[in-house]
Design a protein around this motif. Structure first.
Motif, PDB file in Angstrom:
ATOM      1  N   LYS A 683       3.245  12.761   5.706  1.00 41.41           N
ATOM      2  CA  LYS A 683       3.758  11.475   6.340  1.00 41.41           C
ATOM      3  C   LYS A 683       4.666  10.873   5.366  1.00 41.41           C
ATOM      4  CE  LYS A 683      -0.509  10.119   8.913  1.00 41.41           C
ATOM      5  NZ  LYS A 683      -1.632   8.767   9.078  1.00 41.41           N
ATOM      6  N   TYR A 684       4.713  11.267   4.006  1.00 42.38           N
ATOM      7  CA  TYR A 684       5.260  10.510   3.145  1.00 42.38           C
ATOM      8  C   TYR A 684       5.396  11.295   1.995  1.00 42.38           C
ATOM      9  CZ  TYR A 684       1.123   8.862   1.353  1.00 42.38           C
ATOM     10  OH  TYR A 684      -0.319   8.838   0.779  1.00 42.38           O
ATOM     11  N   TYR A 685       5.964  11.179   0.829  1.00 42.19           N
ATOM     12  CA  TYR A 685       6.322  11.985  -0.644  1.00 42.19           C
ATOM     13  C   TYR A 685       5.090  11.162  -1.506  1.00 42.19           C
ATOM     14  CZ  TYR A 685      10.492  14.171   1.362  1.00 42.19           C
ATOM     15  OH  TYR A 685      11.306  14.779   1.968  1.00 42.19           O
ATOM     16  N   ASP A 736       4.963   0.206   7.050  1.00 38.38           N
ATOM     17  CA  ASP A 736       3.703  -0.141   7.801  1.00 38.38           C
ATOM     18  C   ASP A 736       2.643  -0.531   6.575  1.00 38.38           C
ATOM     19  OD1 ASP A 736       4.505   0.630  10.039  1.00 38.38           O
ATOM     20  OD2 ASP A 736       3.568   2.587  10.214  1.00 38.38           O
ATOM     21  N   LEU A 737       2.693   0.331   5.457  1.00 35.24           N
ATOM     22  CA  LEU A 737       1.675   0.033   4.314  1.00 35.24           C
ATOM     23  C   LEU A 737       2.001  -0.929   3.169  1.00 35.24           C
ATOM     24  CD1 LEU A 737       0.606   3.683   3.950  1.00 35.24           C
ATOM     25  CD2 LEU A 737      -0.999   1.769   4.749  1.00 35.24           C
ATOM     26  N   ASN A 738       3.300  -0.668   2.579  1.00 33.11           N
ATOM     27  CA  ASN A 738       3.818  -1.440   1.578  1.00 33.11           C
ATOM     28  C   ASN A 738       4.331  -2.836   1.842  1.00 33.11           C
ATOM     29  OD1 ASN A 738       3.944   1.470   0.756  1.00 33.11           O
ATOM     30  ND2 ASN A 738       4.640   0.783  -1.181  1.00 33.11           N
ATOM     31  N   VAL A 739       4.970  -3.005   3.223  1.00 35.22           N
ATOM     32  CA  VAL A 739       5.420  -4.140   3.658  1.00 35.22           C
ATOM     33  C   VAL A 739       4.344  -4.838   4.429  1.00 35.22           C
ATOM     34  CG1 VAL A 739       7.154  -5.114   5.004  1.00 35.22           C
ATOM     35  CG2 VAL A 739       7.742  -3.168   3.592  1.00 35.22           C
ATOM     36  N   MET A 740       3.923  -4.234   5.707  1.00 39.85           N
ATOM     37  CA  MET A 740       3.299  -4.971   6.741  1.00 39.85           C
ATOM     38  C   MET A 740       1.832  -5.140   6.392  1.00 39.85           C
ATOM     39  SD  MET A 740       5.563  -5.978   8.594  1.00 39.85           S
ATOM     40  CE  MET A 740       4.682  -6.835   9.729  1.00 39.85           C
ATOM     41  N   SER A 741       1.147  -4.465   5.407  1.00 41.63           N
ATOM     42  CA  SER A 741      -0.191  -4.272   5.139  1.00 41.63           C
ATOM     43  C   SER A 741      -0.397  -5.190   3.659  1.00 41.63           C
ATOM     44  CB  SER A 741      -0.594  -2.911   4.869  1.00 41.63           C
ATOM     45  OG  SER A 741      -0.751  -2.209   6.224  1.00 41.63           O
ATOM     46  N   PHE A 742       0.664  -5.573   3.267  1.00 43.44           N
ATOM     47  CA  PHE A 742       0.770  -6.410   1.924  1.00 43.44           C
ATOM     48  C   PHE A 742       1.376  -7.721   2.347  1.00 43.44           C
ATOM     49  CE2 PHE A 742       3.085  -8.173  -1.463  1.00 43.44           C
ATOM     50  CZ  PHE A 742       2.206  -8.071  -2.530  1.00 43.44           C
ATOM     51  N   ASN A 751       5.434  -2.377  -5.041  1.00 41.86           N
ATOM     52  CA  ASN A 751       5.706  -1.115  -5.633  1.00 41.86           C
ATOM     53  C   ASN A 751       4.834   0.046  -5.068  1.00 41.86           C
ATOM     54  OD1 ASN A 751       8.092  -1.920  -6.940  1.00 41.86           O
ATOM     55  ND2 ASN A 751       7.050  -2.316  -8.632  1.00 41.86           N
ATOM     56  N   GLY A 752       3.400  -0.185  -5.163  1.00 41.09           N
ATOM     57  CA  GLY A 752       2.744   0.845  -4.971  1.00 41.09           C
ATOM     58  C   GLY A 752       1.684   0.703  -3.942  1.00 41.09           C
ATOM     59  N   MET A 753       1.202   1.248  -2.870  1.00 46.54           N
ATOM     60  CA  MET A 753       0.306   1.163  -2.055  1.00 46.54           C
ATOM     61  C   MET A 753      -0.624   2.358  -1.785  1.00 46.54           C
ATOM     62  SD  MET A 753      -1.210  -1.320  -0.404  1.00 46.54           S
ATOM     63  CE  MET A 753      -0.138  -2.509   0.611  1.00 46.54           C
ATOM     64  N   ARG A 754      -1.961   2.133  -1.888  1.00 51.37           N
ATOM     65  CA  ARG A 754      -2.813   3.170  -1.310  1.00 51.37           C
ATOM     66  C   ARG A 754      -2.658   3.496   0.217  1.00 51.37           C
ATOM     67  NH1 ARG A 754      -3.664   6.579  -3.872  1.00 51.37           N
ATOM     68  NH2 ARG A 754      -5.642   6.981  -3.438  1.00 51.37           N
ATOM     69  N   PRO A 755      -3.099   4.865   0.448  1.00 49.49           N
ATOM     70  CA  PRO A 755      -2.905   5.196   1.772  1.00 49.49           C
ATOM     71  C   PRO A 755      -3.918   4.362   2.699  1.00 49.49           C
ATOM     72  CG  PRO A 755      -4.024   7.051   0.509  1.00 49.49           C
ATOM     73  CD  PRO A 755      -3.035   5.942  -0.300  1.00 49.49           C
ATOM     74  N   GLU A 756      -5.047   3.826   2.151  1.00 51.14           N
ATOM     75  CA  GLU A 756      -5.972   3.323   2.849  1.00 51.14           C
ATOM     76  C   GLU A 756      -5.756   1.579   2.991  1.00 51.14           C
ATOM     77  OE1 GLU A 756      -7.659   3.573  -1.479  1.00 51.14           O
ATOM     78  OE2 GLU A 756      -6.499   4.966  -0.157  1.00 51.14           O
ATOM     79  N   GLY A 757      -4.692   1.206   2.381  1.00 49.94           N
ATOM     80  CA  GLY A 757      -4.178   0.097   2.785  1.00 49.94           C
ATOM     81  C   GLY A 757      -4.334  -1.053   1.824  1.00 49.94           C
ATOM     82  N   VAL A 758      -4.585  -0.700   0.434  1.00 49.44           N
ATOM     83  CA  VAL A 758      -4.669  -1.634  -0.542  1.00 49.44           C
ATOM     84  C   VAL A 758      -3.802  -1.352  -1.610  1.00 49.44           C
ATOM     85  CG1 VAL A 758      -7.237  -2.127  -0.041  1.00 49.44           C
ATOM     86  CG2 VAL A 758      -6.722  -0.479  -1.663  1.00 49.44           C
TER      87      VAL A 758
END
Length: 850
Positions: A683-685, A736-742, A751-758
């Protein structure tokens, strides 16, 4: 969604404005705020106490070493540390557009009209609001004064003979840098004043853009059925609110200068300090239907009835001749200039003022060398240029405005671009002038080459671009006082290369010359606690020095890390070299930089520990994200390595070096394969390839290498380094994660987001939002056809900084979701110009396809 957000934010800043007056020719686009507005959120600067318990253990050694360094610097050497962890600037939610061109110092006016941030000595700031520096309006009808008011909402304990406390609900401020407007509806008077400030910050102009001047034009609208006589008085203290204002020996004198059929009059305020003396000048342009008067000197303490009554008597000042005596120690002196005109019933008229300052020769903190500012090429080095500067400004500002409008118009009139973006794009540009910026002439005895000549793989002693356009340096931040911090300039450089490309190239030559220099003196590095050489050969320096020392002479003032392990600096140099060539097509520059690029790339190859064509971090963090521990190849540094190999292939082809092309193409093929194998997770690096618990964190800046390829016209076909579908998948994951889930999707990208959304909280920087990184991320999205996502990502930062937190004209390096920010007034947000480059490129591609 975006328009609702926009309307709500803008309405909030103007919610307390009670007038219907919109001012004289105030543009629609920009940042607008009522003078009575109060920001609800009051954030604090990052402090040691904000380090989480989980991170404290790893920073104990750093804390002890820094404390020793801080004590030596402040208590023994009596200097300011380049980063003062015990003296972070508090958030003052007051700043407006700075006055002045590029490299001659700046004076910032707040959005309520106060003169409140000063940077006249190069790179050194102080944050003092000088209360007597004001504009006052006097209205007269049939020979009698009917209204006189200081145009300030302040009610200070001094100067109580003046009429203070203007009602801020009747005024608003509007900024579209390098211009700003303040609109005052005078309650009960049927008169509207619009003060327009203009600074000569003009793209591709290397003369007028260097001038330390600003023009303030007052447009007066008389809505009454009778004529009025209107005077505006400009008062200014000799100094800038520092202790040396009282050191004695300062003096003022009136002046009149007539040439080329135009005349200006005003007062010169000679500030006679032992180091970097200067002259302030307040002046006005003479015209047949304007009356200019002055007060050479008055004391800016006590009630000061005499000056106030002098104006109220007849709308003019006494205009004494002769100079004022030098001040005695402990005494301050100020001056005033008033301009009056008649405004017909239901009519309009205007008055023009200039503020100029002349500090032609500067020395930095070490006082070892003298440097001549760029504007001295046109106005001389003797320190008597203030009258000529004011004359030039008052007779040329209309051409400046024409040039500024021609530059901004295509963007402002583009209906496909949101209003917030137009405000952000131009207003973030303030840092080019107000970033502690110095722009100097190169002295005849200076050799920037590092001692290796062109024929031996080096550079000319004085490259043509530096001789013609001077040397340029700006700070990492107003609180992080290091010049040309290179890992951050990587992001900010888009503003320079697009608007003042000669300055961007000049800076690159300076950096290139330092690459091949070395200083093997052992020095303690605060982060590691180890001793290592200050500067090793073929390594890009972190920065070129501290303004409280001697920039350009002692490079790399930074004390946190060992330069030998800043791998991303070398890669950022290579990527910028080609990006700059792509945008300028300066072939001489490419030829000069090519051997330097080869040297730094070969220096990097020693970190390819397993020979797979991909460099490893070997336990050292990427420099930009120095709080995160990295093991093995990483998405950030590894991605820039692969991108650098790609541009080396392109440059080798351009320079007809087939052997080197094959060398770098082999490394590129192997390195790209290793990068995909080790870091792609479907999905990502991954952040790094270590396999540890947090190695699969989602890093917002993981596509930085690809971003520069796109900005350089590469990334496809023969010069593709990353699979397109994987880049787009990675960017979607970040969105989806770093922007919309934050933070509800309304604060940009963490800067950093865990794949589970925190958020990743493994370091002091991983859960921060870096505004400049977010703008770069948004540019990458736009390059990849994700314009809506890119705009949404960047909008969160603009709304947070400019509309929620009150950080206008002091955009910080970082903020967290709650409570804190870090490093006000920072270089990196200039990367918003990378978004404009991406938009330009996308439009060009669409036109070509059509």
């Amino acid at each position: 969604m975006t328009s609702e957000w926009s309307e709500k934010s803008t309405a909030d800043l103007m919610s307390r404005y009670v007038s219907k007056e919109m001012g004289y020719n105030v543009p629609k686009e920009g940042w607008r705020i009522c003078l009575a507005h109060e920001f609800k959120e009051k954030r604090k600067p990052f402090q040691a106490k904000d380090v989480s318990l989980a991170n404290i253990w790893g920073h104990i050694g750093l804390g002890v070493r820094y404390l020793k360094f801080w004590y030596k610097k402040t208590q023994v050497e009596k200097k300011a540390p380049f980063i003062d962890m015990f003296g972070a600037q508090p958030l003052r939610q007051i700043y407006g557009a700075p006055l002045g061109g590029i490299g001659g110092g700046t004076i910032t006016r707040g959005w309520r009209g106060e003169f409140c941030r000063w940077q006249l000595n190069p790179g050194m700031y102080h944050y003092k609001t000088v209360i007597p520096n004001q504009f006052t309006v006097c209205l007269r009808r049939e020979g009698k004064t009917v209204y006189q008011q200081v145009l300030s909402v302040e009610r200070p304990p001094t100067l109580q003979g003046w009429n203070w406390g203007y009602c801020g609900e009747y005024a608003f401020y509007h900024a579209l840098y390098p211009r700003a407007w303040t609109v005052y509806d005078l309650p009960g008077q049927n008169v509207t004043l619009t003060c327009r400030q203009i600074s000569p910050v003009i793209p591709h102009d290397y003369q007028d853009s260097s001038l330390p001047v600003a023009v303030l034009v007052w447009d007066i609208e008389n809505k009454n059925e009778y004529d009025l006589d209107v005077s505006i008085m400009f008062t200014m203290v000799n100094g800038s609110g520092q202790k040396d204002d009282k050191c004695g020996g300062h003096w003022n004198e009136p002046f009149h200068l007539e040439k080329e059929g135009e005349a200006v009059s005003g007062v010169l305020l000679h500030h006679c300090t032992a180091v970097n003396p200067y002259t302030l000048c307040i002046a006005a342009r003479e015209q047949s239907d304007r009356e200019i008067s002055h007060q050479t000197a008055f004391s800016p303490k006590g009630p000061c009835f005499s000056l106030w009554n002098d104006l109220i008597d007849d709308g003019r000042l006494d205009s004494p001749t002769g100079s004022s005596p030098p001040t005695v120690k402990g005494e301050k002196v100020a001056a005033a200039v008033a301009v009056g005109c008649s405004v017909p019933a239901q009519g309009h008229n205007s008055l023009e003022f200039c503020l100029a300052w002349d500090m032609p020769k500067i020395t930095f903190g070490s006082r070892e060398k003298g440097h001549m500012r760029r504007y001295t090429r046109y106005f001389g080095t003797t320190g008597d240029a203030s009258p000529s500067l004011s004359h030039y400004a008052l007779t040329h500002y209309k051409q400046w405005e024409k040039s500024i409008e021609e530059w901004q118009r295509p963007i402002l009139q583009d209906s496909s671009l949101p209003s917030w973006y137009k405000s952000a794009l131009f207003n973030e540009l303030y840092f080019v002038a107000d970033g502690g910026t110095v722009w100097t002439e190169i002295m005849e005895d200076v050799d920037i080459s590092g001692g290796i000549r062109s024929e031996d793989g080096g550079l000319p002693a004085q490259p043509t671009v530096i001789k013609e356009y001077g040397r340029f340096a700006y700070l990492e931040g107003q609180e992080y006082r290091m010049y040309n911090t290179y890992d951050v300039h990587f992001y900010a450089s888009f503003a320079l290369i697009m608007l003042w490309p000669k300055l961007a190239l000049s800076l690159q030559y300076d950096i290139a010359g330092s690459v091949i220099q070395q200083d093997l003196t052992e020095r303690l590095h605060l982060m590691s606690g180890q001793y290592s050489p200050i500067k090793t050969k073929n390594v890009v320096p972190h920065d070129i020095g501290d303004p409280d020392d001697e920039p350009w002479v002692r490079v790399n003032a930074y004390l946190i890390h060992d330069t030998a392990h800043w791998k991303d600096l070398n890669l950022k140099f290579v990527l910028q070299v080609y990006r700059d060539f792509h945008l300028t097509q300066d072939r001489q520059y490419l030829q000069d930089m090519w051997p330097i690029c080869q040297a730094v790339m070969e220096s990097e190859l020693k970190f390819d520990l397993d020979g797979d064509g991909l460099i490893e971090n070997s336990g050292y963090a990427d420099q930009t994200y120095d709080g995160w521990i990295v093991t093995g190849p990483s998405a950030y540094c590894g991605g820039m390595w692969v991108a650098s190999l790609c541009v080396m292939c392109k440059m080798a082809r351009l320079l007809d070096s087939e052997e080197l092309y094959r060398h770098y193409k082999d490394l590129l093929d192997r390195g790209s394969a290793a990068f995909e194998k080790l870091l792609w997770n479907g999905k990502y690096y991954n952040y790094d390839s270590s396999g540890r618990d947090l190695s699969n964190s989602v890093m917002s800046d993981q596509c930085a290498g690809h971003w520069f390829l796109r900005a350089s016209g590469l990334g496809d076909g023969e010069f593709q380094a990353f699979p397109k579908e994987k880049i787009q998948s990675a960017l979607k994951s970040v969105f989806d994660l770093n922007v919309m889930s934050f933070a509800g999707g309304q604060m940009g990208a963490v800067n950093g987001m865990r794949p589970e959304g925190v958020p990743d909280r493994s370091s002091v920087q991983s859960d921060e939002v870096w505004i400049g990184v977010v703008y770069g991320l948004a540019a990458t999205m736009i390059h990849e056809g994700m314009q809506e996502e890119g705009m949404r990502t960047a909008e969160g930062c603009y709304r947070t900084v400019w509309e929620k937190l009150g950080m206008a004209f002091q955009t910080p390096e970082a903020y967290c979701e709650k409570n804190i920010y870090r490093s006000l007034a920072y270089m990196r947000p200039l990367s918003i110009w990378a978004m404009q480059l991406a938009l330009n490129t996308s439009q060009k591609d669409q036109t070509t396809t059509a």
